[in-house]
Design an enzyme around this catalytic site. Structure first.
Site, short mmCIF file in Angstrom:
data_model
loop_
_atom_site.label_atom_id
_atom_site.label_comp_id
_atom_site.label_asym_id
_atom_site.label_seq_id
_atom_site.Cartn_x
_atom_site.Cartn_y
_atom_site.Cartn_z
N PRO A 88 40.12 41.44 42.25
CA PRO A 88 39.86 39.99 42.25
C PRO A 88 38.40 39.65 41.93
O PRO A 88 38.08 38.49 41.69
CB PRO A 88 40.23 39.55 43.67
CG PRO A 88 40.46 40.77 44.46
CD PRO A 88 40.48 41.95 43.56
N GLU A 115 40.15 47.50 50.66
CA GLU A 115 38.96 46.66 50.49
C GLU A 115 38.28 46.88 49.15
O GLU A 115 37.26 46.27 48.85
CB GLU A 115 37.96 46.93 51.62
CG GLU A 115 38.40 46.42 52.97
CD GLU A 115 38.73 44.94 52.96
OE1 GLU A 115 37.87 44.14 52.60
OE2 GLU A 115 39.88 44.61 53.28
N ARG A 153 53.24 42.79 24.00
CA ARG A 153 53.93 41.84 23.12
C ARG A 153 53.06 41.38 21.95
O ARG A 153 53.57 40.81 20.99
CB ARG A 153 54.50 40.66 23.92
CG ARG A 153 53.48 39.80 24.58
CD ARG A 153 54.12 38.76 25.46
NE ARG A 153 54.84 37.74 24.72
CZ ARG A 153 54.26 36.79 23.99
NH1 ARG A 153 52.94 36.74 23.91
NH2 ARG A 153 54.98 35.90 23.35
N ASP A 168 52.35 31.32 20.12
CA ASP A 168 52.26 31.23 21.58
C ASP A 168 51.41 30.08 22.05
O ASP A 168 50.46 29.69 21.39
CB ASP A 168 51.58 32.49 22.14
CG ASP A 168 52.54 33.62 22.28
OD1 ASP A 168 53.74 33.37 22.14
OD2 ASP A 168 52.07 34.74 22.51
N1 ADE Z 1 43.87 42.98 43.04
C1 ADE Z 1 44.01 42.10 44.04
N2 ADE Z 1 44.00 40.84 43.58
C2 ADE Z 1 43.85 40.93 42.23
C3 ADE Z 1 43.76 39.97 41.18
N3 ADE Z 1 43.81 38.66 41.42
N4 ADE Z 1 43.60 40.42 39.93
C4 ADE Z 1 43.51 41.74 39.68
N5 ADE Z 1 43.60 42.69 40.62
C5 ADE Z 1 43.76 42.29 41.89
#
Ligand code: ADE
Length: 256
Positions: A88, A115, A153, A168
């Protein structure tokens, strides 16, 4: 294109990679997807892949040694691959990133868990940290699947109709127009007459306008990046949409 996915949950990938277009692309040799269990590279007899964070705190961190060995092994089989960590904290994945990946020889994707992973692995091996959106998943596995799907794709020859990817939603920064199929009348809801007319120019015009209207209503943020030909601008002016687009662009500071 070869994808190497490094994970502690290899089973996660068995069904999604064995369905539909991805399955066919693999069978036809257009993409290769290898899933590696990071645990196979663990050093201790309990096959530990995580440990407590230095400095204390909640949760566990993925240990560097098994990850390093798994990455080195994947590199041996996929030597020109870029190394991507799904997390994230990463750069937001989008259609243009997917298109860039589709030109590569390979991707090695590390699925983070807990984590996160030891920072020294990121410093040493990772070319790009990638997030699929502003939400936190339980791990990078689903994100890796999203990348495999979106990239596969776009590989030439994977989709039956060669230009369906170029039509697309995000290739033009416009959302797709509504689609209809038989029956013409579904419980009193009928299909727009123009689509039954056989007039290809009128249909193309209707779809273009519907697409722009939908984008303005749902994703005005995309409009700034959309480029229109002179003929398209004339259509938008005739429909009273051009001033709306200019207003949105003025607000967001976008141009063109
Ligand atoms: N791992 C946990 N959340 C994630 C996300 N939003 N994008 C990529 N990998 C992740």
């Amino acid at each position: 294109m070869r994808f190497d996915i490094l994970t502690i949950f290899p089973e996660f990938f068995s069904s999604p990679l064995d369905e539909g277009i991805i399955r066919r692309a693999r069978q036809d040799g257009m993409v290769e997807v290898a899933v590696t269990n990071i645990r196979d590279f663990a050093l201790d007899r309990h096959a530990m892949t995580d440990d407590r964070p230095f400095g204390g705190g909640e949760g566990m961190v993925m240990k560097p040694e098994p990850l390093a060995a798994a990455i080195e092994s994947a590199r041996g089989k996929n030597p020109r691959a870029r190394v991507v960590l799904l997390s994230p904290q990463g750069k937001k994945f989008d259609q243009s990133e997917a298109a860039g990946f589709a030109d590569l020889d390979g991707l090695i994707m590390i699925c983070g868990r807990y984590e996160g992973i030891d920072e020294r692995i990121i410093d040493r091996y990772v070319d790009l940290e990638l997030s699929i959106g502003d939400y936190v998943l339980t791990g990078g596995e689903l994100a890796a699947l999203v990348v495999v799907d979106a990239v596969t794709r776009l590989i030439p020859g994977v989709l039956g109709c060669s230009d369906s990817a170029s039509c697309d939603t995000f290739s033009r920064n416009l959302l797709k127009h509504p689609q209809y199929t038989r029956p013409r009348d579904f419980e009193g809801d009928t299909v727009p007459e123009v689509l039954l007319s056989g007039d290809h120019d009128a249909i193309a015009r209707w779809r273009f306008i519907a697409s722009v209207r939908r984008t303005i209503a749902r994703r005005p943020d995309l409009i700034s990046g959309a480029r229109f030909s002179g003929a398209e601008i004339k259509i938008l002016q005739a429909e009273g949409l051009w001033s709306e687009i200019e207003r949105i662009r003025g607000k967001s500071g976008g141009g063109g």
